[in-house]
Design a protein around this motif. Structure first.
Motif, short mmCIF file in Angstrom:
data_model
loop_
_atom_site.label_atom_id
_atom_site.label_comp_id
_atom_site.label_asym_id
_atom_site.label_seq_id
_atom_site.Cartn_x
_atom_site.Cartn_y
_atom_site.Cartn_z
N ALA A 269 2.41 -2.80 -10.60
CA ALA A 269 3.57 -2.07 -10.12
C ALA A 269 3.15 -0.78 -9.42
O ALA A 269 3.74 -0.40 -8.38
CB ALA A 269 4.51 -1.75 -11.28
N SER A 270 2.13 -0.12 -9.94
CA SER A 270 1.65 1.11 -9.29
C SER A 270 1.05 0.79 -7.92
O SER A 270 1.26 1.54 -6.95
CB SER A 270 0.61 1.79 -10.18
OG SER A 270 1.17 2.14 -11.43
N ALA A 271 0.28 -0.30 -7.83
CA ALA A 271 -0.28 -0.67 -6.54
C ALA A 271 0.81 -1.10 -5.57
O ALA A 271 0.70 -0.86 -4.35
CB ALA A 271 -1.29 -1.80 -6.72
N TYR A 272 1.87 -1.71 -6.07
CA TYR A 272 2.99 -2.12 -5.19
C TYR A 272 3.72 -0.90 -4.64
O TYR A 272 4.09 -0.87 -3.46
CB TYR A 272 3.94 -3.01 -6.00
CG TYR A 272 5.15 -3.47 -5.24
CD1 TYR A 272 5.06 -4.53 -4.33
CD2 TYR A 272 6.38 -2.83 -5.41
CE1 TYR A 272 6.18 -4.94 -3.63
CE2 TYR A 272 7.50 -3.25 -4.72
CZ TYR A 272 7.39 -4.31 -3.82
OH TYR A 272 8.51 -4.71 -3.12
N GLU A 273 3.94 0.12 -5.48
CA GLU A 273 4.60 1.34 -5.03
C GLU A 273 3.66 2.26 -4.27
O GLU A 273 4.11 3.07 -3.45
CB GLU A 273 5.17 2.08 -6.25
CG GLU A 273 6.37 1.45 -6.88
CD GLU A 273 7.62 1.62 -6.05
OE1 GLU A 273 8.01 2.78 -5.77
OE2 GLU A 273 8.21 0.60 -5.66
#
Length: 601
Positions: A269-273
């Motif tokens: 999720a952090s890499a997606y955001e």
């Protein structure tokens, strides 16, 4: 010469007549005993044992310097020379070379199958733990891709061997019969749900690597081999003596794995955001896995202190994470409570029984000395055998299994009791199931002199002392583990079953007790053994009631016994010898010997 011959013949006649008198007395005693005891139908005390089979004769020892043909010097088969050194072959290597794989495997008792399941579970754990890591974190790079693929295909090989070699050889039960036929075992596996899941696990999605690259998510079907994991748990718990320890470790692993998956989702999720784009996502500093795992722990355990999500995606992700965390954590805590509760169920039962007994003694104001002895009994019984009553543990088992356990525990002791030797073997087996274990504290009276004996005692552990003498406190004998006492009281009648001495426990003593009513119920079905036991009990009572001297103890044996009186029958024979006519004393003696031989015939 004539005088010496006459004295020799007289000695022979004397010996012969004494033997006859002895035979007459024994015959009279037997007839008298049979008239008194009608159950004594046989002259033999117990059935004669079958002659032991003699082993093969030992081979003759060859003279020194020679060797038997075909023999080799010791060590020739185990040593070989290589260059300047001598090496010894390992025995396990020879056994490994001669090992043949079994045609059928018992999945319930075969330890080799449990070991193989361990390797299958290790391969399954590799896929379950590292596929999410390789998908979310940037740990799989072109520089180390060959190492990842090598371990992946080794795990696939383990899966394949499990399908082709082991699962097709597993025995199964059909209609109450254990099926060991190769074709039937293979067909049973091919029809099972296990085979379908194993085929799905090995779907060759790796060919898509050539089109989309090495994506770890294409190996996700490898995680569907969960049946092997649960089977391994059942088999391992069945062979462990403290299975609750493994259950605690397994439940802890469930919690760690849920945190592991959550940390991988958080990094994704952090890499997606975008790493470091907001205060909620991972900022990209430090060890990525450790930082994300720390965030997952705080989220699932709902500790708090987390930054607030900013975007809609972050809010939805955090809400789902909270709901999942509360549910997963509550399930883990409940399961851990059940595991610990099952492991300490016996201890809890012991504490509740002890607390109830102490409360009862306080209510009725029992003296402190008695209360202390009761507490000591509880503590020793629990620590020595791990339970308060062994019969409660075996009551759920079938009768045949209870008999097998009783034979392994008690048969060696009971079979050595002189009273039961020669009895029906099945009667002894039935008697083993009636034995009851009792713990006696130091200085406890097992039985007292003069009381009615209704039990027989077998010492399992500890020692007991037989007391006697004028004051009743002198130690006559100390009986140790394996000894038996009180067996005559089981069959004595007419007032003969009273205890003849005090028996006190010397230290803690664990005894097996056989009650008289239980033995009588068993003997109803074994009349021959009942007759034999009655006969033996009467003989043991007679031997225990030997004449004593005036001081009360048994008479001391004389070093030189007095000469026996001449039997009356022999005196009458000597008197008749003088009145027999003949040509001389030798003729009369010869005629007398012939008459004795005729009487014996």
């Amino acid at each position: 010469r004539i005088g010496s011959a006459t004295s020799l013949s007289s000695a022979i006649i004397n010996t012969r007549l004494q033997e006859l008198v002895k035979l007459f007395k024994e015959r009279t005693e037997k007839v008298k005993e049979k008239l008194i005891d009608p159950d004594a139908s046989s002259d033999d005390e117990s059935p004669a044992t079958s002659p032991a089979k003699t082993g093969p004769a030992a081979a003759p020892v060859p003279p020194p310097g020679e060797m038997v043909e075909g023999d080799k010097p010791p060590g020739d088969d185990h040593y070989c020379e290589m260059l300047c050194c001598t090496f010894k072959y390992r025995p396990w290597l020879d056994r490994l070379k001669s090992y043949q794989f079994p045609s059928s495997i018992d999945p319930l008792t075969n330890l080799m199958y449990v070991l193989w399941l361990f390797f299958v579970v290790m391969a399954w754990n590799w896929n379950c733990w590292l596929i999410p890591v390789r998908w979310a974190f940037p740990y799989q790079t072109p520089a180390n891709i060959h190492c990842w693929l090598l371990v992946d295909y080794l795990c696939d090989l383990v899966y394949l061997l499990d399908i082709l070699v082991f699962q097709t050889r597993l025995q199964f039960v059909q209609g109450g019969d254990i099926i060991t036929d190769k074709k039937a075992m293979k067909e049973n596996y091919l029809r099972s749900q296990r085979f379908k899941m194993d085929v799905v696990c090995l779907l060759p999605l790796d060919f898509f690597y050539f089109k989309v690259g090495v994506n770890p998510l294409l190996r996700f079907p490898r995680c569907l081999k969960y049946m092997a994991f649960f089977e391994f748990n059942n088999r391992l718990e069945a062979i462990l003596t403290k299975a609750y320890i493994y259950r605690v470790i397994r439940t802890t692993a469930y919690l760690l794995y849920s945190l592991h998956v959550n940390s991988c989702l958080y990094y994704w999720a952090s890499a997606y955001e975008g790493l470091g784009s907001t205060t909620w996502v991972y900022d990209g500093e430090g060890n990525s896995y450790i930082r994300c795992y720390y965030w997952a722990v705080k989220t699932l355990i709902t500790i708090g202190g987390l930054p607030d999500p900013k975007t809609l995606f972050e809010i939805v992700f955090q809400l789902l994470n909270y709901f999942t965390g509360v549910f997963a954590f509550s399930v883990m805590i409940g399961q851990m409570r059940d595991v610990v509760g099952a492991a300490t169920a016996g201890q809890t039962y012991y504490r509740s029984c002890m607390d109830s007994t102490i409360k009862y003694m306080h209510f009725y104001k029992i003296p402190k000395t008695v209360q202390n002895r009761v507490k000591t009994w509880y503590e020793y019984t629990w620590h020595s055998q791990g339970m308060l009553d062994e019969s409660e543990l075996l009551v759920q088992l079938p009768d045949k299994m209870r008999l097998d356990i009783a034979i392994d525990v008690n048969y060696n002791i009971v079979s050595k009791v002189a009273l039961f030797q020669g009895c029906d073997r099945q009667m002894i087996f039935d008697m083993l199931k009636r034995l009851r274990s009792v713990v006696y504290l130091p200085n406890d009276y097992v039985c007292k002199k003069g009381e009615i004996g209704r039990e027989m005692y077998i010492i399992q552990a500890g020692q007991v002392q037989v007391l006697g003498g004028p004051d009743g406190k002198s130690v006559l004998v100390t009986l140790k583990a394996g000894s038996v006492f009180g067996e005559i009281s089981l069959l004595a009648a007419g007032g003969g079953n009273r205890r003849t001495a005090n028996v006190v426990a010397h230290g803690f003593a664990n005894l097996f007790i056989l009650e008289k009513k239980d033995l009588n119920e068993i003997l109803v079905h074994y009349p021959e053994s009942q007759k034999l036991l009655r006969k033996k009990a009467k003989k043991m009572l007679k031997s225990s009631n030997k004449p004593k001297d005036e001081k009360g103890g048994p008479a001391d044996p004389l070093i030189i016994p007095p000469k026996a009186d001449t039997p009356k029958l022999f005196k009458a024979a000597l008197a008749a010898t003088g009145r027999v006519g003949g040509k001389g004393p030798l003729a009369r003696l010869r005629w007398r010997l012939k008459e004795l031989k005729a009487m014996q015939a």
